[in-house]
Design a protein around this motif. Structure first.
Motif, short mmCIF file in Angstrom:
data_model
loop_
_atom_site.label_atom_id
_atom_site.label_comp_id
_atom_site.label_asym_id
_atom_site.label_seq_id
_atom_site.Cartn_x
_atom_site.Cartn_y
_atom_site.Cartn_z
N THR A 1 -4.41 14.24 1.56
CA THR A 1 -4.70 13.05 0.93
C THR A 1 -3.71 12.07 1.75
OG1 THR A 1 -5.22 13.62 -1.07
CG2 THR A 1 -4.25 11.45 -1.25
N ARG A 2 -2.60 12.60 2.00
CA ARG A 2 -1.61 11.59 2.84
C ARG A 2 -2.09 11.54 4.24
NH1 ARG A 2 2.78 12.56 6.17
NH2 ARG A 2 4.68 11.08 6.02
N PHE B 1 0.66 -1.17 -0.03
CA PHE B 1 0.06 0.01 0.01
C PHE B 1 0.73 1.42 -0.17
CE2 PHE B 1 -2.73 3.27 1.98
CZ PHE B 1 -3.83 3.21 1.12
N LYS B 2 2.15 1.21 0.61
CA LYS B 2 2.91 2.39 0.54
C LYS B 2 3.30 2.77 -0.77
CE LYS B 2 3.11 3.64 4.81
NZ LYS B 2 2.42 4.96 5.28
N PHE C 1 -4.74 8.83 4.01
CA PHE C 1 -4.06 7.49 3.51
C PHE C 1 -3.31 6.89 4.92
CE2 PHE C 1 -3.24 8.02 -1.04
CZ PHE C 1 -4.25 7.32 -1.49
N ASN C 2 -2.86 7.80 5.63
CA ASN C 2 -2.19 7.26 7.12
C ASN C 2 -3.42 6.73 8.12
OD1 ASN C 2 0.15 7.80 6.03
ND2 ASN C 2 0.56 9.67 6.87
N GLY D 1 -5.78 4.09 5.55
CA GLY D 1 -5.24 3.01 4.66
C GLY D 1 -5.13 1.62 5.46
N GLU E 1 0.41 4.28 -2.23
CA GLU E 1 0.18 5.70 -1.74
C GLU E 1 1.37 6.77 -2.38
OE1 GLU E 1 1.05 8.09 2.41
OE2 GLU E 1 0.51 5.64 2.35
N THR E 2 2.37 6.27 -2.67
CA THR E 2 3.36 6.99 -3.21
C THR E 2 3.11 7.46 -4.74
OG1 THR E 2 5.21 5.94 -2.00
CG2 THR E 2 5.78 7.07 -3.94
N LEU F 1 0.21 10.04 -4.25
CA LEU F 1 0.77 11.36 -4.01
C LEU F 1 1.54 11.95 -4.97
CD1 LEU F 1 1.51 10.61 -0.30
CD2 LEU F 1 -0.27 11.76 -1.10
#
Length: 318
Positions: free
Chosen positions: A306-307, A218-219, A310-311, A314, A222-223, A226
């Motif tokens: 958004t970040r 997922f990271k 996600f944190n 997510g 996410e990257t 972003l």
């Protein structure tokens, strides 16, 4: 005379010296090419340049929000705001279509299903062949090739109704290969014991993909999201390569292309300013900086929010 021996450096001192040597260059690059450049952009956004009659050079004065007003007028003129919509469209197509398909194909390669080696090679091809050649091949196929195969009157890039969608497809296809390989590499880092435990519990491939693989990578997902948000308004959509000219139809332009086009032909005081000639005039460097600053003020909060989402919401590997 007594010989004096230099005391050898301690392990901690060597470690600190290595750390300084490895970090000073990237920090210097960050300061010069991000902080200094962006600080100059902010100053330029509130500056107005004027020529000096009969002399070489410019006068500089504080412009207030004049440059921002010009940018707003430009966006309202003849539906120029469409380029903002096109930039949003490209981002959402990449997010909704590009990333999920890349993720699924990466899972196919990761599980080593039939022909997985063939698909991996296919994914490498767009990275081996230069982007310019890929555009020429693609353009030939969707124009001359499409006409020859389907006996059509015009190619896909020669038809206004299919032109934009064709270029969107090319951008999705070009990013698909890299995203698939990155996702596959991220999946290979997942502990095999977790996969084996899921199989022993009777998890289906879809359940494994959703409950095991997705949290594990997922990271990476996410990257991509972003970075996509942060670069949304600098993506030119390969328009310069497709058209080889600046007279691209207004309904095809993106903000990234427009900024590049304006910067290429502009100056501190353009020969023909946009304020005097809306059809062929150019924005000044100060007005382009104001446009860029407006974009940053939109993108930065969206990226940070958004970040944070996600944190908070997510999936987790735990």
């Amino acid at each position: 005379m007594n010989d004096t021996k230099r005391k050898p450096m301690s392990r901690t001192a060597k470690r600190n010296l290595f750390f300084v040597a490895m970090t000073i260059y990237p920090l210097l690059v960050f300061v010069l090419f991000y902080i200094v450049v962006n600080f100059n952009t902010i100053i330029l956004s509130f500056t107005e340049y004027n020529t000096i009659p009969g002399q070489i050079g410019y006068t500089r004065a504080f412009s207030g929000i004049k440059n921002f007003r010009v940018v707003f007028d430009m966006l309202k003129y003849e539906n120029n705001y469409v380029m903002i919509i096109n930039s949003f469209k490209l981002f959402f197509y990449k997010l909704i279509i590009g990333l999920p398909i890349s993720f699924i194909f990466a899972y196919y390669i990761y599980k080593k299903y039939r022909f997985h080696k063939f698909y991996r090679v296919i994914c490498f091809l767009p990275n081996i062949i230069p982007n310019l050649i890929m555009v020429y091949l693609f353009r030939f196929f969707v124009n001359q090739g499409f006409i020859a195969i389907f006996n059509a009157e015009r190619g896909l890039l020669q038809n206004p109704t299919t032109e934009f969608g064709t270029i969107i497809f090319f951008n999705l296809w070009l990013g698909f290969a890299t995203q698939t390989l990155v996702f596959a590499s991220a999946m290979s880092g997942i502990d095999n014991s977790i996969i084996e435990a899921a199989s022993m519990d009777g998890a289906t491939p879809i359940q494994e993909l959703w409950y095991v693989i997705l949290p594990g990578v997922f990271k990476t997902f996410e990257t991509y999201v972003l970075v996509g948000i942060a670069t949304m308004f600098v993506d030119q959509m390969s328009l310069m390569t497709f058209y080889d000219k600046f007279d691209i139809p207004g309904n095809m332009r993106t903000v990234g292309y427009y900024l590049y086009f304006q910067s290429y032909e502009s100056d501190y005081v353009p020969n023909t300013s946009w304020e005097t000639n809306h059809a062929y005039g150019k924005l000044s460097y100060s007005q382009i900086s104001s446009f860029s600053l407006m974009i940053s003020l939109i993108v930065i909060p969206i990226t940070l929010i958004t970040r944070k989402l996600f944190n908070r919401f997510g999936p987790s590997e735990d």
